[in-house]
Design an enzyme around this catalytic site. Structure first.
Site, PDB file in Angstrom:
ATOM      1  N   TYR A  88       0.915  -1.059  -0.111  1.00 15.22           N
ATOM      2  CA  TYR A  88      -0.107  -0.045  -0.030  1.00 15.22           C
ATOM      3  C   TYR A  88       0.911   1.093  -0.124  1.00 15.22           C
ATOM      4  O   TYR A  88       0.550   2.295  -0.702  1.00 15.22           O
ATOM      5  CB  TYR A  88      -0.897  -0.113   1.157  1.00 15.22           C
ATOM      6  CG  TYR A  88      -1.953   1.138   1.056  1.00 15.22           C
ATOM      7  CD1 TYR A  88      -3.188   1.046   0.093  1.00 15.22           C
ATOM      8  CD2 TYR A  88      -1.641   2.333   1.557  1.00 15.22           C
ATOM      9  CE1 TYR A  88      -4.063   2.113   0.136  1.00 15.22           C
ATOM     10  CE2 TYR A  88      -2.529   3.308   1.542  1.00 15.22           C
ATOM     11  CZ  TYR A  88      -3.684   3.370   0.663  1.00 15.22           C
ATOM     12  OH  TYR A  88      -4.565   4.138   0.514  1.00 15.22           O
TER      13      TYR A  88
ATOM     14  N   PHE B   2      -6.600  21.671 -25.188  1.00 17.05           N
ATOM     15  CA  PHE B   2      -6.921  20.278 -25.074  1.00 17.05           C
ATOM     16  C   PHE B   2      -8.270  20.151 -24.420  1.00 17.05           C
ATOM     17  O   PHE B   2      -8.226  20.544 -23.226  1.00 17.05           O
ATOM     18  CB  PHE B   2      -5.824  19.288 -24.720  1.00 17.05           C
ATOM     19  CG  PHE B   2      -6.151  17.869 -24.856  1.00 17.05           C
ATOM     20  CD1 PHE B   2      -5.918  17.398 -26.322  1.00 17.05           C
ATOM     21  CD2 PHE B   2      -6.324  17.163 -23.897  1.00 17.05           C
ATOM     22  CE1 PHE B   2      -6.709  16.022 -26.405  1.00 17.05           C
ATOM     23  CE2 PHE B   2      -6.904  15.680 -24.221  1.00 17.05           C
ATOM     24  CZ  PHE B   2      -6.910  15.278 -25.395  1.00 17.05           C
ATOM     25  N   THR B   3      -8.952  18.976 -24.614  1.00 20.06           N
ATOM     26  CA  THR B   3     -10.256  18.883 -24.156  1.00 20.06           C
ATOM     27  C   THR B   3     -10.307  18.503 -22.612  1.00 20.06           C
ATOM     28  O   THR B   3     -10.823  19.359 -21.946  1.00 20.06           O
ATOM     29  CB  THR B   3     -10.945  17.590 -24.973  1.00 20.06           C
ATOM     30  OG1 THR B   3      -9.845  16.449 -24.842  1.00 20.06           O
ATOM     31  CG2 THR B   3     -11.258  17.705 -26.237  1.00 20.06           C
TER      32      THR B   3
ATOM     33  N   ASP C  14       2.431  20.500 -21.008  1.00 17.41           N
ATOM     34  CA  ASP C  14       1.751  19.020 -21.071  1.00 17.41           C
ATOM     35  C   ASP C  14       2.697  18.178 -21.805  1.00 17.41           C
ATOM     36  O   ASP C  14       2.720  18.334 -23.130  1.00 17.41           O
ATOM     37  CB  ASP C  14       0.509  19.089 -21.907  1.00 17.41           C
ATOM     38  CG  ASP C  14      -0.246  17.911 -21.918  1.00 17.41           C
ATOM     39  OD1 ASP C  14       0.551  17.024 -21.860  1.00 17.41           O
ATOM     40  OD2 ASP C  14      -1.630  18.048 -22.223  1.00 17.41           O
TER      41      ASP C  14
ATOM     42  N   LYS D 167       0.678   7.505 -23.807  1.00 11.81           N
ATOM     43  CA  LYS D 167       1.132   7.890 -24.900  1.00 11.81           C
ATOM     44  C   LYS D 167       2.472   7.391 -25.026  1.00 11.81           C
ATOM     45  O   LYS D 167       2.809   6.230 -25.341  1.00 11.81           O
ATOM     46  CB  LYS D 167       0.901   9.277 -25.352  1.00 11.81           C
ATOM     47  CG  LYS D 167      -0.628   9.579 -25.535  1.00 11.81           C
ATOM     48  CD  LYS D 167      -1.421   9.902 -24.433  1.00 11.81           C
ATOM     49  CE  LYS D 167      -2.670  10.484 -24.718  1.00 11.81           C
ATOM     50  NZ  LYS D 167      -3.656  10.273 -23.350  1.00 11.81           N
TER      51      LYS D 167
ATOM     52  N   ARG E 194     -12.226  15.679 -34.329  1.00  9.45           N
ATOM     53  CA  ARG E 194     -11.631  16.576 -33.566  1.00  9.45           C
ATOM     54  C   ARG E 194     -11.941  18.003 -34.267  1.00  9.45           C
ATOM     55  O   ARG E 194     -11.151  18.555 -34.976  1.00  9.45           O
ATOM     56  CB  ARG E 194     -10.016  16.675 -33.828  1.00  9.45           C
ATOM     57  CG  ARG E 194      -9.444  15.060 -33.112  1.00  9.45           C
ATOM     58  CD  ARG E 194      -9.313  15.218 -31.608  1.00  9.45           C
ATOM     59  NE  ARG E 194     -10.527  15.171 -30.702  1.00  9.45           N
ATOM     60  CZ  ARG E 194     -10.302  14.974 -29.336  1.00  9.45           C
ATOM     61  NH1 ARG E 194      -9.265  14.875 -28.968  1.00  9.45           N
ATOM     62  NH2 ARG E 194     -11.456  14.845 -28.757  1.00  9.45           N
TER      63      ARG E 194
ATOM     64  N   PHE F 256     -17.884  15.109 -26.519  1.00 10.44           N
ATOM     65  CA  PHE F 256     -17.774  14.342 -27.931  1.00 10.44           C
ATOM     66  C   PHE F 256     -17.532  13.040 -27.365  1.00 10.44           C
ATOM     67  O   PHE F 256     -17.747  11.897 -28.251  1.00 10.44           O
ATOM     68  CB  PHE F 256     -16.300  14.775 -28.310  1.00 10.44           C
ATOM     69  CG  PHE F 256     -15.122  14.637 -27.372  1.00 10.44           C
ATOM     70  CD1 PHE F 256     -14.847  15.601 -26.449  1.00 10.44           C
ATOM     71  CD2 PHE F 256     -14.430  13.675 -27.574  1.00 10.44           C
ATOM     72  CE1 PHE F 256     -13.834  15.606 -25.499  1.00 10.44           C
ATOM     73  CE2 PHE F 256     -13.090  13.438 -26.305  1.00 10.44           C
ATOM     74  CZ  PHE F 256     -13.132  14.434 -25.594  1.00 10.44           C
TER      75      PHE F 256
HETATM   76  N1  PM9 Z   1      -5.450  12.302 -25.255  1.00  9.23           N
HETATM   77  C1  PM9 Z   1      -6.037  11.356 -26.978  1.00  9.23           C
HETATM   78  O1  PM9 Z   1      -6.699  10.469 -27.665  1.00  9.23           O
HETATM   79  C2  PM9 Z   1      -7.014  10.407 -24.847  1.00  9.23           C
HETATM   80  C3  PM9 Z   1      -8.600  11.232 -24.402  1.00  9.23           C
HETATM   81  S1  PM9 Z   1      -9.114  12.372 -25.218  1.00  9.23           S
HETATM   82  C4  PM9 Z   1      -9.819  11.782 -26.662  1.00  9.23           C
HETATM   83  O2  PM9 Z   1      -5.509  12.183 -27.683  1.00  9.23           O
HETATM   84  C5  PM9 Z   1      -3.149  15.371 -23.904  1.00  9.23           C
HETATM   85  C6  PM9 Z   1      -2.122  16.137 -24.921  1.00  9.23           C
HETATM   86  C7  PM9 Z   1      -3.639  14.429 -24.453  1.00  9.23           C
HETATM   87  C8  PM9 Z   1      -4.514  13.560 -23.403  1.00  9.23           C
HETATM   88  C9  PM9 Z   1      -5.459  12.630 -23.705  1.00  9.23           C
HETATM   89  C10 PM9 Z   1      -4.635  13.978 -22.041  1.00  9.23           C
HETATM   90  C11 PM9 Z   1      -5.128  13.416 -21.192  1.00  9.23           C
HETATM   91  C12 PM9 Z   1      -3.923  15.205 -21.874  1.00  9.23           C
HETATM   92  N2  PM9 Z   1      -3.127  15.845 -22.724  1.00  9.23           N
HETATM   93  O3  PM9 Z   1      -6.468  10.255 -21.452  1.00  9.23           O
HETATM   94  O4  PM9 Z   1      -6.269  11.134 -19.145  1.00  9.23           O
HETATM   95  O5  PM9 Z   1      -3.623  13.948 -25.551  1.00  9.23           O
HETATM   96  O6  PM9 Z   1      -4.400   9.963 -19.881  1.00  9.23           O
HETATM   97  O7  PM9 Z   1      -4.619  12.220 -20.781  1.00  9.23           O
HETATM   98  C13 PM9 Z   1      -6.235  11.383 -25.645  1.00  9.23           C
HETATM   99  P1  PM9 Z   1      -5.616  10.959 -20.168  1.00  9.23           P
END
Ligand code: PM9
Length: 460
Positions: free
Chosen positions: A75, A127-128, A218, A261, A385, A452
């Site tokens: 833990y 970014f979303t 980011d 990623k 997008r 979306f």
């Molecule tokens: N990016 C992508 O497919 C997955 C979710 S949105 C459709 O591109 C950036 C630059 C990203 C991103 C996620 C996140 C969030 C932050 N910054 O998905 O929560 O491209 O791990 O990361 C997606 P998490």
């Protein structure tokens, strides 16, 4: 056969395979209708080639899988956490690390720690998930990316750069004390995976710090950014990706990272900072929202896979292949005259839906329709997008109408071969021939945040 270029190949061989299922057009027509014309709502088993995202869809290496068996699932104080901390310090330069379940967990913590109602948060394009957390914390996002980033055809080596004049104008207007930080995405996802130059991040850092504003990177795809710097920026040709990455991060005060990623893992993320007081706040908050500060919502084995992924992501052959694979798909489409975002970015090829479906007005969601049509045509799953992803202005309730109305063909790392990309290109070229036969969509269900993901549509 005569080669027109020196061939290149995947810097790995395949040990485990996952069968793919081909379906009929009738079957897919029914499935996309059931999914409300939203590719996020399709079942994965109904998809042939899945290029929805490169997030968590990567193939881990044998080195990473072996590490999964070394998960220390205590833990508190898991040894895998200390290894992750060591690698974040060594490769990304930051002193303090808080693991999170994924990128948006990190965005949640940093937004909550630093943003107060009435604050402004500039960034090089929204970014979303990042903007959603900034708004939920009471902030207002302000786009300070260079104008060319909004033009799909402008060919620039560093199309993700911050426009220093726009940033300065915001400081003059609202005062540095109302800007807790600037977010710099590198690469810039919504602009087409476009990079930021080293000169630009340095200048942003100088300007921000002069006004007491922090720079939060980011760093989700920063290794891809480092590769573009190595290839395109004066003075970096002979530097390693590791050196470039370290220098880039060193101009910033902290970073949020989705490990799903660059780092090749299926889950994971972290937030890292240099300021011990901010670290203290993040560490206090993570126990409320994610888990103890030495696991933050992850299993020990996931942290081990991330640490090992960090070591692999900076290897020249890995990153070079990654970028070249995306470029390969982009070039096939360019040669066929399909309008895409230029130059081809780091993680994806972006179809210019505004130009492809020039008969469908933006209010009828051309990119959403194109992503649905591509699935119907060939079982390839991509992502909208454009206007749907952009959402609504939180003050006025009006829909944002972004200049870029795109469909993203996102390449997961180490998953698909050149033949899969040939099939994708062939399908798009074929679809393009009959592009005027289709119609737009109307939205029939709209979630209030990040619409979306779950919005539903009907064909007009
Ligand atoms: N990016 C992508 O497919 C997955 C979710 S949105 C459709 O591109 C950036 C630059 C990203 C991103 C996620 C996140 C969030 C932050 N910054 O998905 O929560 O491209 O791990 O990361 C997606 P998490």
């Amino acid at each position: 056969m005569a080669f027109t270029r020196k061939p290149w190949a995947e810097p790995y061989k395949i040990k485990v395979v996952e069968p793919l299922k081909m379906t009929t057009r009738e079957y897919r027509l029914e499935k996309i209708k059931e999914a409300g014309y939203n590719t996020f709502l399709l079942r994965s088993e109904d998809v042939y080639i899945d290029i929805l995202t490169d997030s968590g869809t990567n193939a881990m290496s044998d080195y990473q899988w072996a590490g999964m068996m070394l998960g220390d699932e205590a833990y508190a104080g898991s040894k895998n956490f200390y290894y992750l901390e060591e690698n974040v310090q060594k490769y990304y330069s930051y002193k303090y690390v808080v693991p999170t379940h994924q990128g948006r967990g990190a965005e949640h913590l940093i937004s909550k720690a630093l943003i107060r109602p009435g604050h402004y948060v500039p960034g090089n394009m929204y970014f979303t998930t990042t903007r959603a957390h900034q708004e939920l914390a009471g902030g207002t996002f302000v786009d300070v990316i260079i104008d060319e980033a909004h033009d799909s055809q402008a060919e620039l080596p560093f199309k993700g750069n911050v426009d220093l004049n726009k940033f300065q104008a915001l400081i003059d207007k609202v005062g540095g004390e109302n800007i807790p930080y600037i977010t710099v995405g590198a690469t810039v996802n919504m602009a087409g995976g476009q990079p930021v130059s080293m000169a630009n991040i340095k200048a942003v850092s100088d300007l921000a710090h002069k006004h007491g504003i922090r720079v939060i990177l980011d760093a989700t795809r920063v290794t891809e950014n480092a590769y573009f710097i190595q290839q395109r920026e004066e003075g970096y040709k002979n530097k390693s990706i590791q050196e470039i990455l370290y220098e880039f991060c060193s101009y910033t005060d902290g970073a949020t990272v989705s490990g799903k990623k660059d780092v090749y893992t299926n889950i994971g993320g972290f937030v890292a900072v240099n300021d011990p007081e901010i670290f203290d706040q993040l560490r206090n908050m993570v126990v409320v929202y994610e888990g103890l500060h030495t696991y933050g919502g992850l299993a020990g084995r996931d942290m081990e896979a991330m640490s090992r992924g960090i070591e692999e992501m900076v290897q020249q052959d890995n990153i070079e292949f990654r970028i070249k694979q995306v470029e390969y798909l982009g070039n096939l489409l360019i040669e066929a005259g399909i309008p895409i975002v230029r130059p081809v970015g780091g993680h994806a090829v972006f179809l210019d839906a505004k130009r492809i479906y020039d008969h469908i007005p933006q209010e009828q969601y051309p990119a959403q329709a194109l992503a649905a049509d591509l699935y119907i045509h060939s079982g390839v799953r991509a992502m909208e997008r454009g206007i749907v992803s952009a959402g609504r202005n939180k003050e006025t309730g009006e829909e944002y109408k972004p200049k870029l109305e795109l469909v993203r063909l996102t390449i997961p790392r180490r998953v698909y071969t050149q033949s899969h990309l040939d099939v994708v290109a062939y399908s798009i070229i074929d679809l393009y021939q009959n592009r005027h036969e289709t119609t737009g969509l109307k939205m029939v269900y709209e979630p209030s945040v990040l619409r979306f993901f779950q919005a539903r549509f009907e064909r007009l």
